[in-house]
Design an enzyme around this catalytic site. Structure first.
Site, PDB file in Angstrom:
ATOM      1  CD  GLN A 186      -2.032  25.874  32.590  1.00 20.44           C
ATOM      2  OE1 GLN A 186      -1.213  26.779  32.747  1.00 20.44           O
ATOM      3  NE2 GLN A 186      -2.817  25.811  31.521  1.00 20.44           N
TER       4      GLN A 186
ATOM      5  CG  ASP B 140      -4.309  33.462  33.962  1.00 19.25           C
ATOM      6  OD1 ASP B 140      -3.720  33.823  32.932  1.00 19.25           O
ATOM      7  OD2 ASP B 140      -4.261  32.303  34.421  1.00 19.25           O
TER       8      ASP B 140
ATOM      9  CE  LYS C  20       0.448  29.678  30.374  1.00 18.96           C
ATOM     10  NZ  LYS C  20      -0.800  29.167  30.958  1.00 18.96           N
TER      11      LYS C  20
END
Lengths: 367, 367
Positions: A171, A194, A127
């Protein structure tokens, strides 16, 4: 910093020349090259559920009856997610460059990693690398696996308050001693790139409502379908798995696109029978080779979200990745299949950057 | 006020005697009479999605294949929603009485009606009447159909701040000039007894999350299934219709109970084929007689949420209510069917009161 500047110069040059950094497509792959007049994503920002409900009065009951026949040769085109994601990333880079040129700002993504899970480290590294490639500023915070809840919350709060950060990525999974729900609830809704906040999921589910962000993997799946020319409206779709981050939002999103969605999960009896009737199959069960060739309707389109490590001493790290779908069988039944790796994975990252760009555009009122 | 006091006295007497006010059940109806040791609702407050995902390795693909045969005689038991709702209401009345005796408080429900839709007036009247029957305090506010958004918001805000009000019901639909979403967002989450807030819906959808309230009609459907002894886990369920208030939350709730859920809507091709494979069918399409006998698998359980007015000069008000299901045909195929009226409708009201009671218990920390 030097690296980012060099990347930005390269991207600017690429944007001016109209060159894309997507991997070249190979034979029998689907990778629709589009000209620059197209938007970055071809999937609409959100499909409304507000079309009038006109119920059919008659239809043939056997139109989609499956016979589950297998061919002896490959019938499926391979959906080249890596190449499509590369194309999208290139367009994002151009937009980031345009933003920087116009208002002197770039999107900012903060990544928080707790602990040292090897798979998480790989995902985060990819990422961060993708941010660099597109000119998005990334800010990485690593916390010790034994850290306290307050420490994570403090880092989150700092990024919430930072106006140069437009997306925050925590994460997952977190170490077991941390309350994931409690911590995620601290994240600013405006930076939840997200899209995992329940308010976002609720707005995704509800007719007439719009979430601020669509979760990245489901959004990537839809984008792959649309770029492969797969019509979704009116089609039978089966989503295998019902996780909060993939299965659930994918089923909600497919429904927004007016597919008839069935959700298959571990308590489903005869999952192969239900799956065998689907025109579109999205698998996110996390079970290697769960979906065999005889689970598929001939001509079905298969999006394999599974990313399962399988021990393989011949591979560099001692394992290789495999999907939920038995690829060798699927290519002999389906009309199109995503490979693992190189299918959905790269799209998830591209969608994360797309969401971060959208968030920055919203924050700066930049169109 | 006098009426409420009289009702409370009657309820108190009934509670002491252990008498129920449910309508007596008729022949061939399902109305499980349970003793007082059972909780008011037998459906769990919420089914967790956190069971381990153990995927089957083998199963017969034809176990549930439907042949859509119709019998010439009635096979279905009638699920007597009126009676079951009456039983639940009686238990709620006892709890309200116990609360009043213990802490000198009763639950309070505020109802806001904008305009003079005849159907809304009927629904609201029934809800107020049910409050009176159970000892729940109700507070009714009627606003003119031309009123401004601010007026509705002001009334809502007043009820939000009133500690004697534990549930607020804004009767929908609102007149077209009002922004339903904007107004509903003002409502305190802790008093959203309809459970329509997107945060509630998101929490209903997500594994590991719990909404404060489950929407009333879906909750009533599950309660009817459970009281009729219908197992949900592992069964194929089809929900016809995907409205925010019935179809969507019902599909989410059935999935929480581990059914394999397919959502059929107006863009579904061959809805009869998909429905014909379901063990449980919940219809909320708003289309009279949409679901014919040949849409049903023999032995299926049918929950008909449709409440469609059909012109009928022979009836008192010039119309009669009919469901989405062709009742006469369904009773010859299904194993159990809800009638319209007298099926889901009374359950919706009972669940509204149940949610209001739960909210008051939460507010007063009363167990």
């Amino acid at each position: 910093m030097m690296l980012a500047r060099t990347m930005m110069r390269r991207v600017a040059a690429a944007c001016k020349k109209g060159v894309r950094n997507g991997t070249p497509s190979t034979t029998r792959t689907i990778n629709t090259q589009m000209d620059d007049s197209y938007p970055i994503l071809i999937s609409p920002s959100l499909v409304s559920l507000d079309l009038p409900d006109i119920w059919p009065t008659n239809s043939s009951p056997n139109e989609f009856r499956s016979t589950c026949r297998c061919s002896n040769e490959q019938t499926a085109a391979i959906i080249d997610g890596k190449s499509i994601a590369g194309e999208i990333m290139s367009r994002i880079a151009c937009e980031v460059w345009r933003m920087k040129e116009s208002i002197g700002r770039v999107p900012g993504l903060a990544v928080i990693m707790v602990g040292q899970r090897r798979d998480s480290q790989t995902y985060v590294r990819n990422k961060i690398k993708a941010c660099e490639e597109t000119g998005i500023k990334s800010s990485m915070t690593e916390l010790h696996g034994n850290c306290k809840e307050d420490e994570v919350v403090n880092v989150l709060s700092r990024f919430n308050a930072d106006p140069s950060i437009h997306g925050i990525l925590l994460q997952l999974p977190l170490p077991q001693h941390l309350d994931e729900e409690k911590i995620l609830d601290v994240m600013s809704l405006e930076k939840d790139v997200d899209g995992f906040h329940p308010l976002n999921i609720g707005n995704l589910a509800m007719r007439g409502r719009q979430p601020l962000f669509i979760p990245c993997t489901p959004k990537g799946c839809i984008e792959l379908l649309m770029r492969s020319g797969v019509e979704i409206m009116g089609k039978k779709a089966v989503v295998i798995g019902r996780s909060n981050i993939v299965g659930l939002p994918t089923s909600l999103l497919l429904q927004r696109h007016h597919a008839t969605v069935s959700i298959v999960h571990a308590f489903t009896k005869n999952p192969e029978q239900i799956t065998c009737e689907a025109d579109i199959v999205v698998t996110a069960a996390g079970v290697p080779n769960l979906v065999r060739g005889n689970w598929l309707k001939p001509g079905a389109v298969v999006i394999d979200v599974g990313t399962n490590p399988i021990e393989d001493p011949s591979c560099e790290f001692g394992y290789r990745l495999t999907g939920d779908v038995c690829y060798e069988e699927a290519v002999r039944v389906a009309s199109a299949v995503t490979p693992v790796p190189g299918g959905v994975g790269p799209m998830t990252i591209a969608m994360l950057l797309s969401n971060t760009l959208d968030s920055a555009k919203r924050a700066y009122d930049f169109t």
